[in-house]
Design a protein around this motif. Sequence first.
Motif, short mmCIF file in Angstrom:
data_model
loop_
_atom_site.label_atom_id
_atom_site.label_comp_id
_atom_site.label_asym_id
_atom_site.label_seq_id
_atom_site.Cartn_x
_atom_site.Cartn_y
_atom_site.Cartn_z
N LEU A 302 0.82 -1.21 0.00
CA LEU A 302 0.00 0.00 0.00
C LEU A 302 0.85 1.26 0.00
O LEU A 302 0.51 2.26 -0.64
CB LEU A 302 -0.92 0.01 1.22
CG LEU A 302 -2.12 -0.93 1.20
CD1 LEU A 302 -2.85 -0.85 2.52
CD2 LEU A 302 -3.06 -0.59 0.06
N LYS A 303 1.93 1.24 0.73
CA LYS A 303 2.74 2.45 0.88
C LYS A 303 3.40 2.87 -0.43
O LYS A 303 3.85 4.01 -0.56
CB LYS A 303 3.82 2.23 1.94
CG LYS A 303 4.86 1.19 1.59
CD LYS A 303 5.91 1.09 2.67
CE LYS A 303 7.02 0.11 2.27
NZ LYS A 303 8.08 0.05 3.29
N ARG A 304 3.43 1.96 -1.41
CA ARG A 304 4.06 2.28 -2.69
C ARG A 304 3.07 2.82 -3.73
O ARG A 304 3.45 3.10 -4.86
CB ARG A 304 4.76 1.04 -3.25
CG ARG A 304 5.88 0.53 -2.36
CD ARG A 304 6.64 -0.60 -3.04
NE ARG A 304 7.69 -1.11 -2.18
CZ ARG A 304 8.91 -0.56 -2.05
NH1 ARG A 304 9.20 0.53 -2.75
NH2 ARG A 304 9.80 -1.10 -1.25
N LEU A 305 1.81 2.96 -3.39
CA LEU A 305 0.82 3.46 -4.33
C LEU A 305 1.01 4.94 -4.59
O LEU A 305 1.32 5.71 -3.68
CB LEU A 305 -0.59 3.21 -3.80
CG LEU A 305 -1.02 1.76 -3.61
CD1 LEU A 305 -2.41 1.70 -2.99
CD2 LEU A 305 -0.98 1.01 -4.93
N SER A 306 0.79 5.35 -5.84
CA SER A 306 0.83 6.77 -6.18
C SER A 306 -0.47 7.44 -5.74
O SER A 306 -1.43 6.76 -5.34
CB SER A 306 1.01 6.94 -7.69
OG SER A 306 -0.15 6.49 -8.38
N GLY A 307 -0.50 8.77 -5.83
CA GLY A 307 -1.73 9.50 -5.46
C GLY A 307 -2.92 9.10 -6.30
O GLY A 307 -4.02 8.90 -5.78
N GLY A 308 -2.70 8.96 -7.62
CA GLY A 308 -3.79 8.54 -8.49
C GLY A 308 -4.26 7.13 -8.20
O GLY A 308 -5.46 6.83 -8.26
#
Length: 508
Positions: A302-308
């Motif tokens: 989860l921590k690697r997800l971008s804002g989009g």
Amino acid sequence: VTALLPNMPLDASTENFSGGQRKRVALAASLVQKPDLLLLDEPTNHLDVKCIQWLETELKDSNSAMILVTHDRYFLERTCQEILEMDTGGIYRHPGTFSKYLEGRQKRLEEEQNIVDNAKRALVKETEWMRRMPKARSTKSQARIDRYHDLVKVASSGRSEKKDLKIQSQKARLGSKVIGFENAVFVREGQTYLDDFTFTFKRGDRIGIVGPNGVGKSTFLDIFAGEVPLSKGSRDIGETVQIGYYRQQGLDDSWLEQVAGETAMEKARLIDVVTDAAGNQDDALRLLDKFQFPRKRAFTALKRLSGGEKRRVQLLLVLAKKPNILLLDEPSNDLDIPTLTALEEFLESEFEGVVLVVSHDRAFMDQVAETLLVLQPGGQMKMFMGRFSEYLELDQAREKHDGEQKKLRKQQEKKAQNIAQSAAANGSKKGRERKLSWKEKKEYESLETHIEELTEKKEELESILNTATANGDAYEAIADIAAKLANVDAEIEAKTDRWIELAEVLEG
């Protein structure tokens, strides 16, 4: 500047402005400078439709070069002459409008797929040769081996096929009774956001909530969801109703901790939180694939997800719980075009419940909403039977009509003033030089009667138009009434001009 910053004092400090207001100020500051190159990143977010239409005209008339990033497909169509597409690590240039780009992209994808298909067919033969190839390798054999590996790369470069992905698990059945409001009123801090609203939402409704910024569209969704109590009136909800609410607000870092639960943040994966919401991993994987998360990406931390990507996950978590009523508050903000397209397809082909959407994205509204509820300042709600583009077209025609009427009144006042000034300066001299003929006198007398009759007809048509709009009559019927009203206005203007001309001679 005033068109982009309506009802905002120009001498006010931006310290207490909302994020949307600050974005408007920054956009206005960029336009006022008249730069050689204008860089715009999602300029239509937080703008209402009238501001977007004004911005379209401003950019088309501007001499500045422009690079634009936006999800607003109608805005792209009206402002851009060339599209640069970033896809799978490459950049592709498409001269022309957005619709031309869609045609060009489809053609390119078909050509790419033909190359992949040809490589797969050739690979069957080469694979068989590799199996039978003797151990002693010649230079010619090595060249064929290299060609085999090249074919493997090309054959595996094809895009994954889009399947008919359905959420197979049991959905919450929606009974005949959904949600009904009776004489609903909501007042907050002295401002009325909803006034005497009576309406019954039915199974299968696809309704758009429209109105100017600040009128309370998002507040209405909160009221619908039962999160804000009414000041007066009643809200009656069916027993089987399950509401999914996609909010305009984005996701901050604290969201990651909430969805991860007891799982350590370092190990929390996207597939885990979507599976937890959907109830099983199969449905979770189907949703993830449908909304641009391929299987290898589904197992990302989860921590690697971008804002989009976080915004997409927010949408997925709402859909994964399988609601039968879906509230969408500005879903196009921060979602890319492929995700919006996937959402439109999902709502059209798979989602069977009620949809209420607030959005300034005209393309999305036209695709999703079949009926509109128009929220006006003061809390009055009116129904419009038709698409968002049809409503905007009618609204523009009404504004044009009102503007022409205002201009006509000013012209008539000015002409009357000129007659009075001319009579005062020249006395009766002009009357002695020029008199009305018998035919002109008759015309003058009949004109007064005709103008009165036309004025009565105009008032009747305006009443019919207002009633048709309030009742949500079909767009074609409303447009026909508006056209008749415009013709009557033109006839009144022509006869009034002639009446003033004859009156000037008669009273000279």
